[in-house]
Design a protein around this motif. Structure first.
Motif, PDB file in Angstrom:
ATOM      1  N   ILE A  83       0.957  -1.177  -0.097  1.00 24.85           N
ATOM      2  CA  ILE A  83      -0.151  -0.035   0.021  1.00 24.85           C
ATOM      3  C   ILE A  83       0.949   1.389  -0.082  1.00 24.85           C
ATOM      4  O   ILE A  83       0.568   2.233  -0.681  1.00 24.85           O
ATOM      5  CB  ILE A  83      -0.950   0.134   1.088  1.00 24.85           C
ATOM      6  N   GLU A  84       1.982   1.341   0.764  1.00 23.79           N
ATOM      7  CA  GLU A  84       2.748   2.433   0.919  1.00 23.79           C
ATOM      8  C   GLU A  84       3.502   2.628  -0.447  1.00 23.79           C
ATOM      9  O   GLU A  84       3.763   3.761  -0.814  1.00 23.79           O
ATOM     10  CB  GLU A  84       3.811   2.326   2.266  1.00 23.79           C
ATOM     11  N   SER A  85       3.711   1.480  -1.164  1.00 21.30           N
ATOM     12  CA  SER A  85       4.351   1.773  -2.380  1.00 21.30           C
ATOM     13  C   SER A  85       3.578   2.310  -3.540  1.00 21.30           C
ATOM     14  O   SER A  85       3.879   3.035  -4.321  1.00 21.30           O
ATOM     15  CB  SER A  85       5.085   0.330  -2.885  1.00 21.30           C
ATOM     16  N   LEU A  86       2.422   1.911  -3.458  1.00 15.97           N
ATOM     17  CA  LEU A  86       1.271   2.537  -4.458  1.00 15.97           C
ATOM     18  C   LEU A  86       1.031   3.718  -4.003  1.00 15.97           C
ATOM     19  O   LEU A  86       0.770   4.576  -5.151  1.00 15.97           O
ATOM     20  CB  LEU A  86       0.047   1.481  -3.999  1.00 15.97           C
ATOM     21  N   LEU A  87       1.042   4.205  -2.896  1.00  9.87           N
ATOM     22  CA  LEU A  87       0.827   5.818  -2.461  1.00  9.87           C
ATOM     23  C   LEU A  87       1.925   6.491  -2.842  1.00  9.87           C
ATOM     24  O   LEU A  87       1.881   7.793  -2.998  1.00  9.87           O
ATOM     25  CB  LEU A  87       0.791   5.891  -0.912  1.00  9.87           C
ATOM     26  N   LYS A  88       3.240   5.918  -3.226  1.00 12.93           N
ATOM     27  CA  LYS A  88       4.137   6.711  -3.751  1.00 12.93           C
ATOM     28  C   LYS A  88       4.218   6.625  -5.170  1.00 12.93           C
ATOM     29  O   LYS A  88       5.301   7.209  -6.024  1.00 12.93           O
ATOM     30  CB  LYS A  88       5.703   6.307  -3.362  1.00 12.93           C
ATOM     31  N   ASN A  89       3.439   5.641  -5.856  1.00 14.52           N
ATOM     32  CA  ASN A  89       3.461   5.615  -7.480  1.00 14.52           C
ATOM     33  C   ASN A  89       2.740   6.872  -8.277  1.00 14.52           C
ATOM     34  O   ASN A  89       1.644   7.029  -7.919  1.00 14.52           O
ATOM     35  CB  ASN A  89       2.847   4.203  -7.800  1.00 14.52           C
ATOM     36  N   GLN A  90       3.630   7.795  -8.797  1.00 16.39           N
ATOM     37  CA  GLN A  90       3.100   8.830  -9.448  1.00 16.39           C
ATOM     38  C   GLN A  90       2.281   8.545 -10.634  1.00 16.39           C
ATOM     39  O   GLN A  90       1.499   9.445 -11.097  1.00 16.39           O
ATOM     40  CB  GLN A  90       4.083   9.821  -9.702  1.00 16.39           C
ATOM     41  N   HIS A  95      -4.750   7.561  -3.635  1.00 20.22           N
ATOM     42  CA  HIS A  95      -5.685   7.694  -2.487  1.00 20.22           C
ATOM     43  C   HIS A  95      -5.763   6.544  -1.565  1.00 20.22           C
ATOM     44  O   HIS A  95      -6.105   5.402  -1.933  1.00 20.22           O
ATOM     45  CB  HIS A  95      -7.211   8.080  -3.086  1.00 20.22           C
ATOM     46  N   ARG A  96      -5.401   6.554  -0.397  1.00 21.94           N
ATOM     47  CA  ARG A  96      -5.313   5.408   0.553  1.00 21.94           C
ATOM     48  C   ARG A  96      -6.609   4.677   0.570  1.00 21.94           C
ATOM     49  O   ARG A  96      -6.556   3.427   0.524  1.00 21.94           O
ATOM     50  CB  ARG A  96      -4.711   5.727   1.766  1.00 21.94           C
ATOM     51  N   GLY A  97      -7.737   5.585   0.562  1.00 21.36           N
ATOM     52  CA  GLY A  97      -9.115   4.774   0.794  1.00 21.36           C
ATOM     53  C   GLY A  97      -9.445   3.903  -0.564  1.00 21.36           C
ATOM     54  O   GLY A  97     -10.229   2.982  -0.474  1.00 21.36           O
ATOM     55  N   LYS A  98      -9.109   4.319  -1.643  1.00 22.02           N
ATOM     56  CA  LYS A  98      -9.471   3.990  -2.845  1.00 22.02           C
ATOM     57  C   LYS A  98      -8.540   2.532  -2.829  1.00 22.02           C
ATOM     58  O   LYS A  98      -8.879   1.826  -3.641  1.00 22.02           O
ATOM     59  CB  LYS A  98      -9.183   4.775  -4.134  1.00 22.02           C
ATOM     60  N   ILE A  99      -7.227   2.828  -2.602  1.00 19.40           N
ATOM     61  CA  ILE A  99      -6.184   1.441  -2.698  1.00 19.40           C
ATOM     62  C   ILE A  99      -6.698   0.483  -1.625  1.00 19.40           C
ATOM     63  O   ILE A  99      -6.901  -0.703  -2.038  1.00 19.40           O
ATOM     64  CB  ILE A  99      -4.776   2.057  -2.331  1.00 19.40           C
ATOM     65  N   GLN A 100      -7.142   0.729  -0.637  1.00 23.87           N
ATOM     66  CA  GLN A 100      -7.742  -0.286   0.492  1.00 23.87           C
ATOM     67  C   GLN A 100      -9.130  -0.686  -0.069  1.00 23.87           C
ATOM     68  O   GLN A 100      -9.210  -2.039   0.063  1.00 23.87           O
ATOM     69  CB  GLN A 100      -7.788   0.320   1.664  1.00 23.87           C
ATOM     70  N   ALA A 101      -9.812   0.112  -0.804  1.00 28.81           N
ATOM     71  CA  ALA A 101     -10.991  -0.450  -1.136  1.00 28.81           C
ATOM     72  C   ALA A 101     -10.531  -1.497  -2.490  1.00 28.81           C
ATOM     73  O   ALA A 101     -11.272  -2.510  -2.541  1.00 28.81           O
ATOM     74  CB  ALA A 101     -12.070   0.679  -2.008  1.00 28.81           C
ATOM     75  N   ALA A 102      -9.454  -1.395  -3.276  1.00 27.15           N
ATOM     76  CA  ALA A 102      -9.357  -2.062  -4.172  1.00 27.15           C
ATOM     77  C   ALA A 102      -9.010  -3.615  -3.412  1.00 27.15           C
ATOM     78  O   ALA A 102      -9.331  -4.818  -3.966  1.00 27.15           O
ATOM     79  CB  ALA A 102      -8.380  -1.653  -5.090  1.00 27.15           C
ATOM     80  N   ILE A 103      -8.218  -3.419  -2.494  1.00 28.22           N
ATOM     81  CA  ILE A 103      -8.031  -4.608  -1.733  1.00 28.22           C
ATOM     82  C   ILE A 103      -9.125  -5.367  -1.134  1.00 28.22           C
ATOM     83  O   ILE A 103      -9.296  -6.741  -1.290  1.00 28.22           O
ATOM     84  CB  ILE A 103      -6.712  -4.505  -0.605  1.00 28.22           C
ATOM     85  N   THR A 104      -9.850  -4.560  -0.520  1.00 25.88           N
ATOM     86  CA  THR A 104     -11.154  -5.258  -0.082  1.00 25.88           C
ATOM     87  C   THR A 104     -11.945  -5.886  -1.209  1.00 25.88           C
ATOM     88  O   THR A 104     -12.651  -7.010  -0.868  1.00 25.88           O
ATOM     89  CB  THR A 104     -11.793  -4.302   0.931  1.00 25.88           C
TER      90      THR A 104
END
Length: 140
Positions: A83-90, A95-104
């Motif tokens: 998740i942290e690496s995705l948050l750094k991917n330009q 968006h943390r919430g959207k990344i976490q939603a993708a996982i859920t």
């Protein structure tokens, strides 16, 4: 510049980015119920919330690379480090919430596949085989 393309089942298609027309026209005129494709659309649609579809399509390649070719099995197991690496991917929408939603959503997607056999089977419970087509102009 706005372009019109009338190839799409005889209807006008409005797009502000000519580079998106080819693949997008094919995708929206041919039904695709593969689980992999449907999860990809689910993931991209969830990142689209609050943004234009064109914005997401411009980043689709980066999303494909960042999210392991939209492999819901892999995505369901993403760690906090990933998740942290995705948050750094330009290249993607960070968006943390959207990344976490993708996982859920990947976890729920897998459960639906176990229960229904395919995501298409699950969707068919809601639409009874009736396909609705947009007949007006689409704006992004």
């Amino acid at each position: 510049m706005i372009t019109y393309n009338e190839k799409m089942l005889g209807r006008k298609y409005l797009c502000t980015n000519n580079s998106l027309i080819g693949n997008d026209l094919y995708e929206i005129t041919v039904l695709n119920f593969s689980d992999k494709y449907l999860y990809e659309m689910l993931l991209l649609e969830s990142f689209q919330a609050g943004l234009s579809w064109e914005c997401v399509l411009n980043k689709r390649g980066a999303f494909r690379q960042a999210f392991d070719d939209f492999d819901y099995e892999k995505i369901s197991k993403y760690s906090e480090k990933k998740i942290e690496s995705l948050l750094k991917n330009q290249g993607i929408i960070r968006h943390r919430g959207k990344i976490q939603a993708a996982i859920t959503n990947a976890k729920v997607f897998k459960q639906i596949l176990l229960e229904e056999g395919s995501f298409e089977n699950y969707l068919r419970k809601f639409w009874n085989g009736i396909i609705l087509y947009e007949v007006g102009l689409t704006y992004s």
